[in-house]
Design a protein around this motif. Sequence first.
Motif, PDB file in Angstrom:
ATOM      1  N   ASP A 178      -4.400  -3.300 -14.702  1.00 44.67           N
ATOM      2  CA  ASP A 178      -4.635  -2.721 -13.370  1.00 44.67           C
ATOM      3  C   ASP A 178      -5.632  -1.571 -13.433  1.00 44.67           C
ATOM      4  OD1 ASP A 178      -2.943  -4.496 -12.076  1.00 44.67           O
ATOM      5  OD2 ASP A 178      -1.273  -3.071 -11.902  1.00 44.67           O
ATOM      6  N   GLU A 179      -5.476  -0.706 -14.440  1.00 44.99           N
ATOM      7  CA  GLU A 179      -6.410   0.419 -14.587  1.00 44.99           C
ATOM      8  C   GLU A 179      -7.832  -0.073 -14.839  1.00 44.99           C
ATOM      9  OE1 GLU A 179      -4.816   2.986 -17.633  1.00 44.99           O
ATOM     10  OE2 GLU A 179      -3.010   3.405 -16.443  1.00 44.99           O
ATOM     11  N   ALA A 180      -7.956  -1.124 -15.631  1.00 45.73           N
ATOM     12  CA  ALA A 180      -9.285  -1.658 -15.934  1.00 45.73           C
ATOM     13  C   ALA A 180      -9.942  -2.277 -14.697  1.00 45.73           C
ATOM     14  CB  ALA A 180      -9.190  -2.702 -17.049  1.00 45.73           C
TER      15      ALA A 180
ATOM     16  N   LEU B  25      -9.022  -4.162  -6.941  1.00 45.49           N
ATOM     17  CA  LEU B  25      -7.964  -5.167  -7.011  1.00 45.49           C
ATOM     18  C   LEU B  25      -7.043  -4.875  -8.179  1.00 45.49           C
ATOM     19  CD1 LEU B  25      -9.675  -8.647  -6.385  1.00 45.49           C
ATOM     20  CD2 LEU B  25      -8.551  -7.146  -4.740  1.00 45.49           C
ATOM     21  N   ARG B  26      -5.845  -5.399  -8.066  1.00 44.19           N
ATOM     22  CA  ARG B  26      -4.886  -5.330  -9.168  1.00 44.19           C
ATOM     23  C   ARG B  26      -5.052  -6.591 -10.021  1.00 44.19           C
ATOM     24  NH1 ARG B  26      -0.755  -1.575  -8.355  1.00 44.19           N
ATOM     25  NH2 ARG B  26       0.593  -2.813  -9.695  1.00 44.19           N
ATOM     26  N   ALA B  27      -4.527  -6.554 -11.220  1.00 42.27           N
ATOM     27  CA  ALA B  27      -4.638  -7.694 -12.131  1.00 42.27           C
ATOM     28  C   ALA B  27      -3.990  -8.945 -11.531  1.00 42.27           C
ATOM     29  CB  ALA B  27      -4.014  -7.353 -13.481  1.00 42.27           C
ATOM     30  N   THR B  28      -2.875  -8.780 -10.826  1.00 42.07           N
ATOM     31  CA  THR B  28      -2.226  -9.935 -10.206  1.00 42.07           C
ATOM     32  C   THR B  28      -3.125 -10.570  -9.153  1.00 42.07           C
ATOM     33  OG1 THR B  28      -1.108  -8.423  -8.690  1.00 42.07           O
ATOM     34  CG2 THR B  28       0.156  -9.185 -10.599  1.00 42.07           C
ATOM     35  N   GLN B  29      -3.852  -9.750  -8.406  1.00 43.83           N
ATOM     36  CA  GLN B  29      -4.757 -10.279  -7.384  1.00 43.83           C
ATOM     37  C   GLN B  29      -5.940 -10.998  -8.023  1.00 43.83           C
ATOM     38  OE1 GLN B  29      -5.218  -6.436  -5.508  1.00 43.83           O
ATOM     39  NE2 GLN B  29      -4.146  -7.169  -3.674  1.00 43.83           N
TER      40      GLN B  29
ATOM     41  N   LEU C 170       4.528 -15.438  -2.826  1.00 49.80           N
ATOM     42  CA  LEU C 170       3.117 -15.784  -2.785  1.00 49.80           C
ATOM     43  C   LEU C 170       2.505 -15.340  -1.467  1.00 49.80           C
ATOM     44  CD1 LEU C 170       0.600 -17.129  -3.956  1.00 49.80           C
ATOM     45  CD2 LEU C 170       1.427 -19.294  -2.972  1.00 49.80           C
ATOM     46  N   GLY C 171       3.209 -15.590  -0.372  1.00 51.74           N
ATOM     47  CA  GLY C 171       2.704 -15.180   0.935  1.00 51.74           C
ATOM     48  C   GLY C 171       2.458 -13.686   0.994  1.00 51.74           C
ATOM     49  N   HIS C 172       3.381 -12.909   0.428  1.00 53.68           N
ATOM     50  CA  HIS C 172       3.234 -11.450   0.393  1.00 53.68           C
ATOM     51  C   HIS C 172       2.008 -11.049  -0.431  1.00 53.68           C
ATOM     52  CE1 HIS C 172       4.480  -7.263   0.365  1.00 53.68           C
ATOM     53  NE2 HIS C 172       4.309  -7.253  -0.942  1.00 53.68           N
ATOM     54  N   THR C 173       1.798 -11.716  -1.551  1.00 56.29           N
ATOM     55  CA  THR C 173       0.676 -11.401  -2.430  1.00 56.29           C
ATOM     56  C   THR C 173      -0.658 -11.814  -1.802  1.00 56.29           C
ATOM     57  OG1 THR C 173       2.137 -11.731  -4.328  1.00 56.29           O
ATOM     58  CG2 THR C 173      -0.212 -11.721  -4.786  1.00 56.29           C
ATOM     59  N   LEU C 174      -0.647 -12.887  -1.012  1.00 51.13           N
ATOM     60  CA  LEU C 174      -1.871 -13.374  -0.378  1.00 51.13           C
ATOM     61  C   LEU C 174      -2.341 -12.493   0.785  1.00 51.13           C
ATOM     62  CD1 LEU C 174      -1.236 -17.223  -0.191  1.00 51.13           C
ATOM     63  CD2 LEU C 174      -2.861 -16.040  -1.665  1.00 51.13           C
ATOM     64  N   LYS C 175      -1.416 -11.807   1.445  1.00 52.34           N
ATOM     65  CA  LYS C 175      -1.769 -11.059   2.668  1.00 52.34           C
ATOM     66  C   LYS C 175      -2.975 -10.142   2.511  1.00 52.34           C
ATOM     67  CE  LYS C 175       2.468 -11.258   5.248  1.00 52.34           C
ATOM     68  NZ  LYS C 175       3.653 -10.584   5.723  1.00 52.34           N
ATOM     69  N   PRO C 176      -2.996  -9.224   1.527  1.00 53.43           N
ATOM     70  CA  PRO C 176      -4.168  -8.341   1.438  1.00 53.43           C
ATOM     71  C   PRO C 176      -5.448  -9.092   1.077  1.00 53.43           C
ATOM     72  CG  PRO C 176      -2.640  -7.910  -0.373  1.00 53.43           C
ATOM     73  CD  PRO C 176      -1.973  -8.870   0.549  1.00 53.43           C
ATOM     74  N   LEU C 177      -5.329 -10.179   0.338  1.00 51.28           N
ATOM     75  CA  LEU C 177      -6.517 -10.952  -0.048  1.00 51.28           C
ATOM     76  C   LEU C 177      -7.090 -11.728   1.130  1.00 51.28           C
ATOM     77  CD1 LEU C 177      -5.240 -12.157  -3.533  1.00 51.28           C
ATOM     78  CD2 LEU C 177      -6.921 -10.358  -3.075  1.00 51.28           C
ATOM     79  N   THR C 178      -6.225 -12.198   2.022  1.00 51.72           N
ATOM     80  CA  THR C 178      -6.719 -12.858   3.231  1.00 51.72           C
ATOM     81  C   THR C 178      -7.227 -11.815   4.226  1.00 51.72           C
ATOM     82  OG1 THR C 178      -4.481 -12.989   4.148  1.00 51.72           O
ATOM     83  CG2 THR C 178      -5.279 -14.910   2.958  1.00 51.72           C
ATOM     84  N   ARG C 179      -6.521 -10.703   4.343  1.00 54.30           N
ATOM     85  CA  ARG C 179      -6.944  -9.627   5.253  1.00 54.30           C
ATOM     86  C   ARG C 179      -8.343  -9.131   4.898  1.00 54.30           C
ATOM     87  NH1 ARG C 179      -3.888  -4.924   3.576  1.00 54.30           N
ATOM     88  NH2 ARG C 179      -5.645  -4.763   2.152  1.00 54.30           N
TER      89      ARG C 179
END
Length: 160
Positions: free
Chosen positions: A31-33, A39-43, A72-81
């Motif tokens: 995440d720091e990198a 973005l976070r590493a998961t994103q 997954l829906g929760h994780t997708l929200k900021p990426l779709t936004r």
Amino acid sequence: MRSANGDAMDPSLCSNALLRQAMRSLGQIYDEALAPAGLRATQHGLLANVARMGTPTMGELADALVMDLSGLGHTLKPLTRDGYLRLVPDARDRRARRVILTDLGRSKLGETTALWRGVQERFEAAFGPERAAGLRAVHAVLASRAFRDRVAAGADPADG
């Protein structure tokens, strides 16, 4: 924590707890990198999986990431936004939604991939390439449906 006979259990013997600690630690490093890209590493991983899979359905992507649809829906929200991904109804099954990487998402993935490569190389150098490859192989087994099914069924260790 207590063992089956009521004795206090040593948390350092809990595979789940240790894996979660290791993943939090490693997640913080990645995440720091990736922070300069916002973005976070998961994103980053999610964008990379969508790019690899083409236009997966939400269900296909959730299965690949070993996530439930709600998570997954929760994780997708900021990426779709932010316009990196789009969700569109599947042409054959209107109940299913497909995940599409946008041009902006492809550009962001290029940016985060460059940062990811740097931290990945540092991880490999610190951990050792052979140990890192072995770790990935072990994690692939642990994440597999076959392994989860074996644990759930109480598989005999002699079977595998």
